[in-house]
Design a protein around this motif. Structure first.
Motif, short mmCIF file in Angstrom:
data_model
loop_
_atom_site.label_atom_id
_atom_site.label_comp_id
_atom_site.label_asym_id
_atom_site.label_seq_id
_atom_site.Cartn_x
_atom_site.Cartn_y
_atom_site.Cartn_z
N ASP A 68 -0.62 6.35 1.37
CA ASP A 68 0.34 7.10 0.56
C ASP A 68 0.29 6.62 -0.87
O ASP A 68 -0.18 5.52 -1.15
CB ASP A 68 1.74 6.92 1.10
CG ASP A 68 2.50 8.22 1.08
OD1 ASP A 68 3.58 8.27 1.63
OD2 ASP A 68 2.00 9.17 0.48
N ILE A 69 0.81 7.46 -1.76
CA ILE A 69 0.94 6.97 -3.11
C ILE A 69 2.04 5.93 -3.16
O ILE A 69 2.05 5.09 -4.05
CB ILE A 69 1.26 8.07 -4.12
CG1 ILE A 69 2.23 9.06 -3.51
CG2 ILE A 69 0.02 8.75 -4.60
CD1 ILE A 69 2.84 9.94 -4.52
N ALA A 70 2.95 5.96 -2.16
CA ALA A 70 3.96 4.92 -2.07
C ALA A 70 3.27 3.56 -2.02
O ALA A 70 3.75 2.58 -2.60
CB ALA A 70 4.82 5.12 -0.84
N PHE A 72 0.47 2.82 -3.47
CA PHE A 72 0.05 2.48 -4.83
C PHE A 72 1.20 1.90 -5.63
O PHE A 72 1.07 0.87 -6.27
CB PHE A 72 -0.48 3.72 -5.55
CG PHE A 72 -1.95 3.87 -5.43
CD1 PHE A 72 -2.79 3.61 -6.48
CD2 PHE A 72 -2.50 4.27 -4.23
CE1 PHE A 72 -4.14 3.73 -6.36
CE2 PHE A 72 -3.86 4.40 -4.10
CZ PHE A 72 -4.68 4.12 -5.16
N LEU A 73 2.34 2.59 -5.58
CA LEU A 73 3.50 2.13 -6.34
C LEU A 73 3.89 0.73 -5.88
O LEU A 73 4.10 -0.18 -6.68
CB LEU A 73 4.68 3.06 -6.11
CG LEU A 73 4.53 4.45 -6.70
CD1 LEU A 73 5.77 5.25 -6.40
CD2 LEU A 73 4.33 4.34 -8.20
N PHE A 74 3.95 0.58 -4.56
CA PHE A 74 4.41 -0.65 -3.96
C PHE A 74 3.44 -1.78 -4.29
O PHE A 74 3.83 -2.87 -4.68
CB PHE A 74 4.49 -0.41 -2.46
CG PHE A 74 4.85 -1.61 -1.66
CD1 PHE A 74 6.17 -2.05 -1.63
CD2 PHE A 74 3.91 -2.28 -0.94
CE1 PHE A 74 6.50 -3.15 -0.89
CE2 PHE A 74 4.24 -3.38 -0.19
CZ PHE A 74 5.54 -3.83 -0.16
N TYR B 223 10.82 1.41 -0.22
CA TYR B 223 9.50 1.99 0.09
C TYR B 223 9.12 1.83 1.56
O TYR B 223 8.62 2.78 2.16
CB TYR B 223 8.43 1.42 -0.85
CG TYR B 223 8.57 1.96 -2.26
CD1 TYR B 223 8.67 3.33 -2.47
CD2 TYR B 223 8.62 1.12 -3.36
CE1 TYR B 223 8.83 3.83 -3.74
CE2 TYR B 223 8.78 1.62 -4.63
CZ TYR B 223 8.89 2.97 -4.82
OH TYR B 223 9.04 3.47 -6.08
N LEU B 267 -5.68 10.30 -0.66
CA LEU B 267 -5.08 11.09 -1.72
C LEU B 267 -5.78 12.41 -1.81
O LEU B 267 -6.82 12.61 -1.21
CB LEU B 267 -5.27 10.37 -3.07
CG LEU B 267 -4.82 8.95 -3.10
CD1 LEU B 267 -5.67 8.17 -4.05
CD2 LEU B 267 -3.39 8.90 -3.50
#
Lengths: 281, 268
Positions: A68-70, A72-74, B223, B267
């Protein structure tokens, strides 16, 4: 036309072109780094030494399992905080205040990363480096998975022949397995490359001033007060340009990868290799 | 405030029902779970509607791409290439500003510049592009014998498609299509970043996760909660699509039925 040429070379637009270079640079650094990480991971996962094998397999499973892009953020925040915490442990051993004070993450001033006195360029370079590391680790795991599958796909008979010739395990690995696995790995790797290209706009989310950022900035409505090139809201045109840039890039990659595939297939014991052989005869 | 009260107050907040004011201090785990879950309603809405509509367009695209007529084949190929060849993120931005520009000319486009419709349209086209390619691949690998048998029975045109080609196509494409569905739901999180405004703070799951991460400076709680919700959603989709897969392959002996294998992608 001359007006457009002048408009597209304002200093702000130069920043846009530069950020285009940033994207290409990111791809140029990340792709080999990820391939290397992937090769290391796949080799580790095939290793005969159990701890090394476990590390390799865990690496592949861990990163692949959280898509997930989560992530990436994380991951960027975690990496950032991890580096600062490690620096604090080394640089100021006398600092005993807790790192998490309520809602804040606080380290001693000397451990701040990048240092508070650093120039803007260092800050930009640091966030770029973080992005590169994140991309390399994530895509490395994907590449490791592809390469691991490719190593398994090399016909067993090839390795047995190598052993029959008296090659050692290492020799068989480097001289027989590695040269042959690429043809099996390439479809997966080229797919990965496409995904990597399409992942680059996420730099924007990681805080790098990339093409998405500049397209939004420059396309916004301008009034004569702030710039000598007033225009209405042109963001739609900027993003159309961006879309076309990515499409061309993808198309060019497809063509190049097709040619590499044809080269790699040459003389291989696959269906396509057989077809090539018959076509030539 | 007990957890049940929190649930009553915030469970439908993302729909504009219930307490409007977000908690500002003393965040509890319960609040985070409830509010992020409330945002998930939007993610499910985007994913489910786009997937349902996209399914029909994808079938049409696959048939058009496999068609002999150049006027059908070329546009379909281009549609698939455009949506598969560029990042979804850039597509979102482009569509948003396109709708904004169109809105100034034709007021009919004004709902398109809000997330609930504009982002949905992008996701719809995007999933149609990806699924169209999957279906096209399946269409190419339909066994020749099946089609010949249909011809021998005197079927042609629509009847042959409906009775023979389409069921086989679905059967072959289903494992890949399941992955596409899971992946589509995961990419609904991108809506949050795309610039499409969420009307009246009625954001999606990532909106609330980011809110808590920003307020508490601690990404390690919201998250993972978000990831947990997505894992649950993935399991639900796998179960549903697995049931459909069993039904599609019910005429085959058990050991020849294709198994669904989740291949995570990152992605798009």
């Amino acid at each position: 036309m001359a007006w457009l040429g002048c408009y597209l070379t304002t200093p702000k637009h130069m920043a846009l072109w530069e950020s285009l270079g940033t994207v290409l640079l990111l791809l140029a650094i990340t792709a080999p780094a990820a391939l290397l990480m992937g090769f290391g991971g796949a080799s580790a996962a095939r290793s005969r030494i159990p701890p090394l094998r476990w590390i390799g397999k865990t690496y592949i499973a861990l990163v692949r399992g959280v898509p997930d892009i989560a992530f990436f953020l994380f991951f960027v925040i975690a990496l950032d905080q991890g580096i600062e915490y490690a620096r604090q442990l080394i640089l100021c051993p006398d600092w005993h205040e807790p790192v998490r004070q309520g809602n804040d993450f606080i380290v001693c001033p000397a451990a701040k990363m990048p240092p508070g006195t650093a120039s803007a360029f260092v800050h930009a370079a640091y966030s770029f480096a973080l992005a590169v590391i994140t991309f390399a680790i994530v895509f490395g795991a994907f590449a490791a998975n592809v390469l691991y599958g490719a190593m398994q796909a090399v016909p067993r008979a090839q390795m047995e022949t190598a052993e029959a010739y008296g090659m050692s395990h290492r020799q068989a690995y480097w001289r027989v397995l590695v040269p042959q696995m690429w043809v099996y790995a390439l479809p997966g790797l080229s797919n990965l490359w496409m995904v990597l290209i399409k992942a680059t706009p996420l730099l924007f989310l990681l805080g790098v001033e990339d093409i998405v950022y500049w397209a939004r900035e420059l396309g916004g409505a301008k009034t004569p007060m702030f710039t000598s090139y007033p225009h209405a809201d042109w963001r739609v045109w900027y993003f159309a340009g961006l879309l076309i840039f990515y499409l061309l890039f993808t198309r060019a990659s497809e063509l190049v990868l097709d040619r590499i595939m044809a080269r790699l297939t040459f003389g291989q014991a696959t269906t396509a290799g057989e077809r090539q052989r018959k076509g030539a005869a | 405030m007990t957890c049940w009260e929190t649930f009553l107050a915030y469970a439908l907040r993302s729909q504009g029902i219930g307490e409007h004011l977000l908690p500002r201090t003393d965040f509890t785990i319960c609040q985070q779970v409830v509010l992020i879950g409330s945002g998930m309603i939007w993610n499910i809405y985007f994913g489910a509607v786009a997937l349902f509509l996209g399914f029909f367009l994808a079938t049409a695209l696959a048939v058009a791409k496999g068609s002999r007529h150049i006027w059908l084949r070329k546009p379909a190929s281009w549609f698939i290439f455009v949506f598969r060849g560029s990042p979804l993120f850039v597509q979102f931005f482009f569509a948003y500003f396109l709708f904004l520009a169109l809105k100034n000319q034709y007021p009919i486009f004004s709902p398109f510049s809000a997330a609930w419709l504009g982002a949905l349209v992008v996701l719809f086209f995007n999933t149609a592009g990806y699924a169209g390619e999957i279906f096209y691949g399946a269409l190419q690998s339909i066994p020749k014998g099946d089609v010949e048998a249909a011809d021998a029975y005197g079927m042609s045109g629509w009847r042959r498609f409906r009775r023979v080609i389409w069921p086989t196509l679905l059967r072959l494409a289903w494992p890949a299509y399941t992955n596409e569905a899971i992946f589509l739901f995961q990419s609904t999180t991108l809506v949050f970043f795309s610039g499409f405004p969420a009307a009246g703070q009625m954001g999606d799951a990532l909106y609330y996760a980011k809110y808590f991460a920003d307020k508490t400076f601690n990404p390690f709680v919201p998250y993972p909660i978000l990831a947990g919700y997505f894992i649950l959603l993935t399991l639900a989709i796998t179960a549903l699509f697995g049931a459909i897969n069993t039904r599609l392959n019910r005429h085959l002996p058990k050991d020849r039925r294709p198994r669904l294998r989740f291949r995570p992608q990152l992605l798009r």
